[in-house]
Design an enzyme around this catalytic site. Structure first.
Site, PDB file in Angstrom:
ATOM      1  N   LYS A 103       0.679  -1.008   0.376  1.00 30.95           N
ATOM      2  CA  LYS A 103      -0.453   0.449   0.165  1.00 30.95           C
ATOM      3  C   LYS A 103       1.174   0.808   0.534  1.00 30.95           C
ATOM      4  CE  LYS A 103      -4.376   1.015  -0.091  1.00 30.95           C
ATOM      5  NZ  LYS A 103      -5.850  -0.056   0.420  1.00 30.95           N
ATOM      6  N   GLY A 214     -19.713   6.540   3.111  1.00 28.24           N
ATOM      7  CA  GLY A 214     -19.108   6.720   2.132  1.00 28.24           C
ATOM      8  C   GLY A 214     -19.523   7.194   0.052  1.00 28.24           C
ATOM      9  N   GLY A 216     -17.064   7.660  -2.334  1.00 26.00           N
ATOM     10  CA  GLY A 216     -16.350   7.997  -2.664  1.00 26.00           C
ATOM     11  C   GLY A 216     -16.603   6.619  -3.919  1.00 26.00           C
ATOM     12  N   ASN A 217     -15.403   6.284  -4.815  1.00 26.58           N
ATOM     13  CA  ASN A 217     -16.007   4.934  -5.130  1.00 26.58           C
ATOM     14  C   ASN A 217     -16.210   4.081  -5.079  1.00 26.58           C
ATOM     15  OD1 ASN A 217     -14.553   2.263  -6.925  1.00 26.58           O
ATOM     16  ND2 ASN A 217     -14.516   3.961  -8.812  1.00 26.58           N
ATOM     17  N   ALA A 218     -16.552   3.571  -4.560  1.00 22.89           N
ATOM     18  CA  ALA A 218     -16.741   2.481  -3.863  1.00 22.89           C
ATOM     19  C   ALA A 218     -18.029   3.091  -3.048  1.00 22.89           C
ATOM     20  CB  ALA A 218     -15.998   1.447  -2.544  1.00 22.89           C
ATOM     21  N   GLY A 219     -18.172   4.066  -2.339  1.00 26.97           N
ATOM     22  CA  GLY A 219     -19.645   3.667  -2.257  1.00 26.97           C
ATOM     23  C   GLY A 219     -20.916   4.305  -2.805  1.00 26.97           C
TER      24      GLY A 219
HETATM   25  N1  GLU Z   1      -7.129   0.212  -2.660  1.00 27.75           N
HETATM   26  C1  GLU Z   1      -7.961  -0.931  -3.596  1.00 27.75           C
HETATM   27  C2  GLU Z   1      -7.998  -2.117  -2.283  1.00 27.75           C
HETATM   28  O1  GLU Z   1      -7.624  -1.469  -0.966  1.00 27.75           O
HETATM   29  C3  GLU Z   1      -6.985  -1.796  -4.808  1.00 27.75           C
HETATM   30  C4  GLU Z   1      -5.835  -1.979  -4.785  1.00 27.75           C
HETATM   31  C5  GLU Z   1      -5.724  -2.590  -6.085  1.00 27.75           C
HETATM   32  O2  GLU Z   1      -6.997  -2.980  -6.953  1.00 27.75           O
HETATM   33  O3  GLU Z   1      -4.527  -2.886  -6.054  1.00 27.75           O
HETATM   34  O4  GLU Z   1      -8.423  -2.699  -2.479  1.00 27.75           O
END
Ligand code: GLU
Length: 406
Positions: A103, A214, A216-219
């Site tokens: 990360k 949320g 963002g992209n996910a929410g």
């Molecule tokens: N940031 C996303 C996660 O937490 C995606 C990570 C990725 O696609 O490598 O899973």
């Protein structure tokens, strides 16, 4: 409140007790392979130079290249990035993809930067890290506050530095810059496939009332995916607060409202609520899709949802886990629920390396099949070991890593 890495390690200790792992292996999983801190000098629009603090944690590459997003947030620090890198390691293992966990991040509020400053910061991040990144070494992606456009800048800068033209150094790119069809919506879409597999098991009604923290992209995509499938999204929030309507929110109109006003509040027919109120709303399904530690010992007793589907990383603390367990509120864990994002990232990486471009249908068919199989495996493991879904997911993941490591 404990830092996310302490929370992650207490989850690991719990899994070590519930499973059958070697002591040395568990000790090994408690430390990252390396954590890198960098300083990124950025020329600001007024001509001054500002130094930003950035990170890349390469947690474990037993199963493949380090994989995981880059987060831009004012509260990001090395402990958060370490926790997220650890969860990525387990997420990729549970997903059954040949990737390790990593990360990255920068301590910054991107809302305070101009587009040019954001670009120079992103290019600065990759310049500092170019020697450790690469398609076979470490492959970043988007996370909180980072976009396909940022991924394109990073891919371009990496290509300039190394000459690598595959674009496979980073995923989540725009489609015309080597991105995969479906990557943008894959996290939310994947969560929906997992939910469908767990729904009966959890005794949920055919059509659920859903609250999402949320936007963002996910929410935001989760709101769209769940409401298109006929569920009722009764509440949703962004970082400033949310809106609630027990009769259900019209997601298309809400997206328009957010686009034109910049905020969710003031949406017609809905009541404005705080992020904390959202978590305590009466509903079938609560989807935390924002940041860590949102469900904790201060509010776990007050959660009224029947089930928690974790779309954010680390939204529930170990203390809250225990309270919800005692209250019979099942949690479907982050590292399974949000794994659709990294699975499609893996597809993108594969397409880049093979110089292919798959259709959205092909991507989602593959994703669905994988998540259905993974969900079944985890449901089965939970029954076998009489343990929570989080613990069975951890155990499935850890077993795969331990086997390969040996
Ligand atoms: N940031 C996303 C996660 O937490 C995606 C990570 C990725 O696609 O490598 O899973």
């Amino acid at each position: 409140m404990k830092n996310p890495f302490d929370n992650a390690m207490s989850q690991l200790d719990q899994a070590a007790r519930a499973g059958n792992f070697g002591h040395a292996f568990i000790s090994r999983m408690k430390v990252p392979d390396r954590d890198i801190r960098i300083s990124i000098p950025v020329e600001m629009d007024d001509g001054s130079i500002k130094i930003f603090e950035g990170y890349r944690v390469e947690y474990n590459n037993t199963l493949g290249p380090y994989k995981g997003g880059i987060r831009y947030h004012p509260d990001t620090d090395i402990n958060e990035i370490k926790a997220l890198a650890f969860w990525m390691t387990l997420k990729c293992a549970a997903a059954g993809i040949p990737m390790g966990g990593g990360k990255g991040g920068v301590t910054v509020d991107p809302k305070n930067l101009s587009k040019g400053e954001l670009e120079r910061l992103s290019r600065g991040w990759v310049r500092r890290l170019a020697d450790v990144l690469g398609p076979r070494k470490d492959v970043p992606a988007p996370d909180v506050n980072t976009t396909p456009e940022i991924m394109a800048w990073i891919a371009d800068e990496f290509e300039k530095i190394t000459g690598d033209k595959t674009k496979a150094v980073i995923t989540g790119k725009p489609i015309d810059k080597g991105g995969s069809e479906g990557r943008n919506t894959s996290t939310a879409q994947g969560a929906f496939y997992v939910f469908e597999k767990f729904k009966k098991e959890l005794g949920l009604p055919e059509k659920c009332a859903v609250a999402i923290q949320g936007f963002g992209n996910a929410g935001s995509f989760a709101g769209v995916v769940f409401s298109r499938a006929g569920h009722k999204v009764v509440a949703i929030s962004d970082s400033k607060g949310g809106v609630y309507n027990p009769l259900g929110l019209d997601m298309d109109k809400l997206l328009e409202h957010k686009k034109s006003t910049g905020t969710l509040s003031g949406f017609s027919g809905a009541k404005n609520i705080s992020n904390m109120e959202l978590l305590e709303i009466e509903c079938d399904l609560l989807i935390p899709a924002a940041l860590e530690n949102q469900i904790n010992e201060t509010n776990a007793e007050k959660i009224k949802a029947k089930v928690v589907l974790e779309l954010a990383n680390g939204p529930t603390t170990p203390e809250a886990d225990e309270i919800l367990f005692k209250r019979d509120v099942p949690i479907v864990p982050d590292i399974l629920v949000n794994s659709g994002g990294v699975i499609v990232s893996y597809f993108e990486w594969e397409q880049n390396l093979k110089k292919e471009h798959w259709s959205e249908k092909e991507v989602f068919d593959k994703l669905k099949k994988m998540l259905e199989e993974n969900s079944e495996k985890i449901l089965k493991k939970s029954k076998e070991l009489k343990t929570t879904f989080r613990m069975s997911t951890f155990i499935v993941a850890l077993e795969r890593i331990e086997e390969k490591m040996i």
